[in-house]
Design a protein around this motif. Structure first.
Motif, PDB file in Angstrom:
ATOM      1  N   ARG A   3       0.827  -1.202   0.000  1.00 48.69           N
ATOM      2  CA  ARG A   3       0.000   0.000   0.000  1.00 48.69           C
ATOM      3  C   ARG A   3       0.870   1.264   0.000  1.00 48.69           C
ATOM      4  NH1 ARG A   3      -5.235   0.846   0.826  1.00 48.69           N
ATOM      5  NH2 ARG A   3      -5.898   2.831   1.664  1.00 48.69           N
ATOM      6  N   GLY A   6       2.281   1.779  -3.416  1.00 51.33           N
ATOM      7  CA  GLY A   6       1.257   2.321  -4.296  1.00 51.33           C
ATOM      8  C   GLY A   6       1.040   3.805  -4.075  1.00 51.33           C
ATOM      9  N   LEU A  50      -2.504   2.718  -8.544  1.00 50.21           N
ATOM     10  CA  LEU A  50      -3.866   2.334  -8.162  1.00 50.21           C
ATOM     11  C   LEU A  50      -4.029   0.824  -8.121  1.00 50.21           C
ATOM     12  CD1 LEU A  50      -5.933   4.971 -10.156  1.00 50.21           C
ATOM     13  CD2 LEU A  50      -5.573   4.877  -7.679  1.00 50.21           C
ATOM     14  N   TYR A  51      -3.409   0.118  -9.049  1.00 44.10           N
ATOM     15  CA  TYR A  51      -3.469  -1.336  -9.058  1.00 44.10           C
ATOM     16  C   TYR A  51      -2.801  -1.924  -7.822  1.00 44.10           C
ATOM     17  CZ  TYR A  51      -2.628  -6.160 -10.332  1.00 44.10           C
ATOM     18  OH  TYR A  51      -2.575  -7.527 -10.306  1.00 44.10           O
ATOM     19  N   ILE A  53      -2.329  -0.492  -4.900  1.00 41.55           N
ATOM     20  CA  ILE A  53      -3.149  -0.199  -3.718  1.00 41.55           C
ATOM     21  C   ILE A  53      -4.353  -1.129  -3.665  1.00 41.55           C
ATOM     22  CG2 ILE A  53      -4.681   1.518  -2.689  1.00 41.55           C
ATOM     23  CD1 ILE A  53      -2.675   3.646  -3.530  1.00 41.55           C
ATOM     24  N   HIS A  54      -5.004  -1.323  -4.791  1.00 43.66           N
ATOM     25  CA  HIS A  54      -6.167  -2.221  -4.836  1.00 43.66           C
ATOM     26  C   HIS A  54      -5.758  -3.651  -4.488  1.00 43.66           C
ATOM     27  CE1 HIS A  54     -10.045  -3.767  -6.011  1.00 43.66           C
ATOM     28  NE2 HIS A  54      -9.452  -4.620  -6.826  1.00 43.66           N
ATOM     29  N   ASP A  55      -4.633  -4.085  -5.009  1.00 44.89           N
ATOM     30  CA  ASP A  55      -4.141  -5.431  -4.729  1.00 44.89           C
ATOM     31  C   ASP A  55      -3.812  -5.597  -3.247  1.00 44.89           C
ATOM     32  OD1 ASP A  55      -3.414  -8.052  -5.571  1.00 44.89           O
ATOM     33  OD2 ASP A  55      -1.297  -7.453  -5.488  1.00 44.89           O
ATOM     34  N   SER A  56      -3.237  -4.583  -2.630  1.00 43.57           N
ATOM     35  CA  SER A  56      -2.909  -4.680  -1.203  1.00 43.57           C
ATOM     36  C   SER A  56      -4.177  -4.697  -0.359  1.00 43.57           C
ATOM     37  CB  SER A  56      -2.002  -3.532  -0.772  1.00 43.57           C
ATOM     38  OG  SER A  56      -2.699  -2.315  -0.763  1.00 43.57           O
ATOM     39  N   ASP A  57      -5.219  -3.971  -0.796  1.00 35.35           N
ATOM     40  CA  ASP A  57      -6.491  -4.013  -0.071  1.00 35.35           C
ATOM     41  C   ASP A  57      -7.101  -5.404  -0.136  1.00 35.35           C
ATOM     42  OD1 ASP A  57      -6.279  -1.370   0.632  1.00 35.35           O
ATOM     43  OD2 ASP A  57      -7.634  -0.646  -0.944  1.00 35.35           O
ATOM     44  N   LEU A  58      -7.001  -6.052  -1.290  1.00 38.44           N
ATOM     45  CA  LEU A  58      -7.517  -7.411  -1.410  1.00 38.44           C
ATOM     46  C   LEU A  58      -6.733  -8.371  -0.524  1.00 38.44           C
ATOM     47  CD1 LEU A  58      -8.217  -7.717  -5.250  1.00 38.44           C
ATOM     48  CD2 LEU A  58      -9.858  -7.400  -3.410  1.00 38.44           C
ATOM     49  N   LYS A  61      -7.889  -7.950   3.056  1.00 37.78           N
ATOM     50  CA  LYS A  61      -9.192  -8.575   3.287  1.00 37.78           C
ATOM     51  C   LYS A  61      -9.050 -10.086   3.414  1.00 37.78           C
ATOM     52  CE  LYS A  61     -11.997  -5.060   1.046  1.00 37.78           C
ATOM     53  NZ  LYS A  61     -12.871  -4.744  -0.083  1.00 37.78           N
TER      54      LYS A  61
END
Length: 69
Positions: A3, A6, A50-51, A53-58, A61
Motif C-alpha cells: 500500500r 502504491g 492504483l493497481y 493499492i487495490h491489490d494490497s487491499d484485497l 481482506k
C-alpha cells in the motif's frame, strides 16, 4: 508495504504532472512530444499505483478472513 509503495507511485505521478504544468506555464517546454510522453508516463505510473493499492487491499481482506476462521 504494498500500500505504501502504491501511494508512493501516486505521489510520483502527481509530481510529474505538477512539474509539467509549471514548466509549460513558464515556457520551458516547447516540444509537444515531450509533453505527451510525460503525460503518458504519469498515467502509466498512476494506473500502476492504483493497481498496487487495490491489490494490497484485497490481500488485507484475505488476511482478515483467514484470521477470523
Amino acid at each position: 508495504m504494498k500500500r505504501e509503495f502504491g501511494k508512493w507511485l501516486l505521489d510520483i505521478a502527481k509530481y510529474m504532472v505538477t512539474a509539467l504544468l509549471l514548466a509549460t506555464i513558464f515556457k520551458d517546454m516547447y516540444d509537444p512530444i515531450i509533453i505527451y510522453m510525460v503525460v503518458l508516463l504519469s498515467l502509466v505510473i498512476l494506473i500502476l499505483g492504483l493497481y498496487v493499492i487495490h491489490d494490497s487491499d484485497l490481500d488485507e481482506k484475505k488476511l482478515k478472513k483467514g484470521i477470523r476462521k
